[in-house]
Write an enzyme that holds these catalytic residues in place. Structure first.
Site, short mmCIF file in Angstrom:
data_model
loop_
_atom_site.label_atom_id
_atom_site.label_comp_id
_atom_site.label_asym_id
_atom_site.label_seq_id
_atom_site.Cartn_x
_atom_site.Cartn_y
_atom_site.Cartn_z
N LYS A 1 8.57 -2.41 11.78
CA LYS A 1 8.43 -1.31 10.82
C LYS A 1 7.02 -1.35 10.25
O LYS A 1 6.49 -2.42 9.92
CB LYS A 1 9.42 -1.48 9.68
CG LYS A 1 10.85 -1.49 10.15
CD LYS A 1 11.63 -0.38 9.52
CE LYS A 1 13.08 -0.47 9.98
NZ LYS A 1 13.80 0.75 9.75
N VAL B 1 10.73 -7.07 9.64
CA VAL B 1 11.88 -6.18 9.81
C VAL B 1 11.51 -5.17 10.90
O VAL B 1 10.39 -4.64 10.92
CB VAL B 1 12.22 -5.45 8.49
CG1 VAL B 1 13.37 -4.47 8.68
CG2 VAL B 1 12.55 -6.46 7.39
N GLY C 1 10.76 -2.89 5.71
CA GLY C 1 10.00 -4.15 5.63
C GLY C 1 9.64 -4.45 4.18
O GLY C 1 9.92 -5.54 3.67
N HIS C 2 9.07 -3.46 3.50
CA HIS C 2 8.74 -3.64 2.07
C HIS C 2 10.02 -3.93 1.27
O HIS C 2 10.03 -4.76 0.38
CB HIS C 2 8.11 -2.37 1.50
CG HIS C 2 6.83 -1.94 2.15
ND1 HIS C 2 6.73 -0.80 2.91
CD2 HIS C 2 5.60 -2.50 2.16
CE1 HIS C 2 5.49 -0.67 3.34
NE2 HIS C 2 4.78 -1.68 2.90
N ASP D 1 2.13 -9.51 9.10
CA ASP D 1 0.70 -9.72 8.87
C ASP D 1 0.48 -11.23 8.72
O ASP D 1 0.13 -11.72 7.64
CB ASP D 1 0.28 -8.97 7.61
CG ASP D 1 0.54 -7.47 7.74
OD1 ASP D 1 -0.28 -6.78 8.34
OD2 ASP D 1 1.60 -7.01 7.26
N MET E 1 0.85 -1.20 0.00
CA MET E 1 0.00 0.00 0.00
C MET E 1 0.88 1.25 0.00
O MET E 1 0.42 2.35 0.30
CB MET E 1 -0.93 -0.01 1.21
CG MET E 1 -1.90 -1.19 1.18
SD MET E 1 -3.39 -0.94 2.16
CE MET E 1 -2.71 -0.76 3.79
N GLY E 2 2.18 1.06 -0.32
CA GLY E 2 3.06 2.23 -0.44
C GLY E 2 3.56 2.76 0.88
O GLY E 2 3.44 2.11 1.91
N LEU F 1 6.73 3.21 1.49
CA LEU F 1 7.63 2.07 1.66
C LEU F 1 8.64 2.27 2.79
O LEU F 1 9.12 3.38 3.02
CB LEU F 1 8.37 1.80 0.34
CG LEU F 1 7.47 1.55 -0.88
CD1 LEU F 1 8.34 1.34 -2.13
CD2 LEU F 1 6.55 0.36 -0.66
N HIS F 2 8.93 1.18 3.48
CA HIS F 2 9.96 1.18 4.53
C HIS F 2 10.79 -0.09 4.36
O HIS F 2 10.53 -0.89 3.45
CB HIS F 2 9.30 1.25 5.92
CG HIS F 2 8.22 0.24 6.14
ND1 HIS F 2 8.49 -1.12 6.22
CD2 HIS F 2 6.88 0.35 6.27
CE1 HIS F 2 7.37 -1.78 6.41
NE2 HIS F 2 6.36 -0.92 6.43
P1 AMP Z 1 1.41 -2.94 3.44
O1 AMP Z 1 1.98 -1.89 2.54
O2 AMP Z 1 1.37 -2.55 4.88
O3 AMP Z 1 0.13 -3.53 2.93
O4 AMP Z 1 2.46 -4.13 3.41
C1 AMP Z 1 2.84 -4.73 2.19
C2 AMP Z 1 3.62 -5.98 2.49
O5 AMP Z 1 4.77 -5.66 3.27
C3 AMP Z 1 2.79 -7.00 3.31
O6 AMP Z 1 3.08 -8.30 2.83
C4 AMP Z 1 3.33 -6.80 4.70
O7 AMP Z 1 3.22 -7.97 5.51
C5 AMP Z 1 4.78 -6.49 4.42
N1 AMP Z 1 5.36 -5.80 5.57
C6 AMP Z 1 4.85 -4.74 6.23
N2 AMP Z 1 5.63 -4.41 7.28
C7 AMP Z 1 6.66 -5.29 7.29
C8 AMP Z 1 7.79 -5.48 8.13
N3 AMP Z 1 8.03 -4.69 9.17
N4 AMP Z 1 8.63 -6.49 7.84
C9 AMP Z 1 8.40 -7.31 6.77
N5 AMP Z 1 7.35 -7.18 5.94
C10 AMP Z 1 6.49 -6.18 6.19
#
Ligand code: AMP
Length: 284
Positions: free
Chosen positions: A184, A176, A36-37, A150, A30-31, A33-34
């Site tokens: 994150k 991460v 984790g992404h 998640d 969902m953008g 980005l950090h």
């Molecule tokens: P989101 O943008 O929050 O929908 O996340 C997109 C993808 O990044 C999903 O598969 C999340 O589980 C993954 N994600 C979000 N935060 C982290 C993190 N801290 N470490 C690893 N993956 C993450």
């Protein structure tokens, strides 16, 4: 790197890649980005010829009182980071492009959603499964990458891919964290200063629970009580849930054994944070 905003153009690019025999790795986001992404993107880069990420804040997965309008966005920064990670395509559709008219068909998730975020966010996983069904059809990846932060989403997506026969391998990637342990999250920027200072308590409480389990605790209720006490005493957050289930089936447990998840969601004033750990005990 190309930014693509229409479904038709994305399908053309995919068709071209497939004709050339290239494998496709996909990271839905969902953008905002950090790291984790970025770790998902790095893993995808190492395992595929073409890496596609999508940036789409999916209205279908937000409840009426949730943070859809305040969800953080910064496309220029996301573009820069994606370029650094050698992403080939960013699929960046508008809401109108993805949902031009009221849907005639949506996906309903029946299993593993009566607990955790599924219970406290009714309809959330239906929205996730619906958008991923569309995105998987458009992007047709061999592999798709999801974070275990998640963890329930990973379990639901594995069910979706299995039940709907998507020829896609789901690759789970570890959470991460910031140096102080906070997972994150794009939502961390919505924490007030004091809340940001308190937020690492979430992971610390999971680690305390892990220590207690290593020391012999086997009662899930006692584990929940221990975490509840720590979060209540040391943060101003409002506990949404703290629960322990078998993983990945998410069934209730009387006594800890096998693989299980300890998961939590805590609401701060403008950000709801989630975290979890997955542990395994093998006792007769
Ligand atoms: P989101 O943008 O929050 O929908 O996340 C997109 C993808 O990044 C999903 O598969 C999340 O589980 C993954 N994600 C979000 N935060 C982290 C993190 N801290 N470490 C690893 N993956 C993450």
């Amino acid at each position: 790197m190309r930014v693509i905003t229409t479904i038709e153009e994305m399908q053309d690019a995919i068709l071209h890649a497939k004709k050339g025999g290239q494998s496709i790795g996909y990271v839905p986001t969902m953008g905002f980005l950090h790291e984790g992404h970025l770790s998902l993107m790095e893993k995808a880069r190492g395992e595929n010829d073409i890496v596609v990420i999508s940036i789409f804040v999916n209205p279908l997965q937000f409840g009426p009182t949730e943070d859809l309008s305040s969800y953080p966005r910064d496309f220029e920064r996301d573009k820069e980071l994606s370029m650094q990670k050698k992403v080939d395509y960013i699929f960046y559709p508008s809401v109108e492009e993805m949902y031009p008219h009221p849907s005639s068909v949506t996906v309903k998730v029946n299993a593993r959603t009566d607990v955790l975020c599924g219970k406290s966010r009714p309809g959330h996983f239906d929205g996730v499964a619906t958008v991923l069904t569309k995105l998987f059809h458009i992007i047709q990846p061999e592999k798709a990458y999801f974070g275990t932060k998640d963890a329930q989403q990973v379990a639901v997506v594995e069910g979706l891919v299995h039940d709907f026969h998507f020829p896609i391998e789901i690759i789970p990637v570890e959470t991460v964290r910031e140096t102080d342990g906070l997972a994150k999250s794009s939502r961390n920027v919505n924490l007030q200063t004091e809340e940001r200072e308190q937020a690492p308590i979430l992971y610390q409480s999971l680690l305390r629970a892990k220590e207690a389990i290593i020391a012999g605790e086997r009662d899930p209720q006692k584990v929940v009580a221990l975490i509840t006490e720590m979060v209540t005493e040391k943060t101003d957050g409002k506990i949404d849930y703290i629960e322990v289930y078998s993983y990945p089936m998410l069934r209730e447990m009387i006594k800890l054994n096998g693989k299980f998840i300890i998961a939590m969601a805590v609401k701060f004033s403008k950000a709801r944070l989630i975290d979890n750990i997955i542990l395994e005990i093998n006792e007769k």
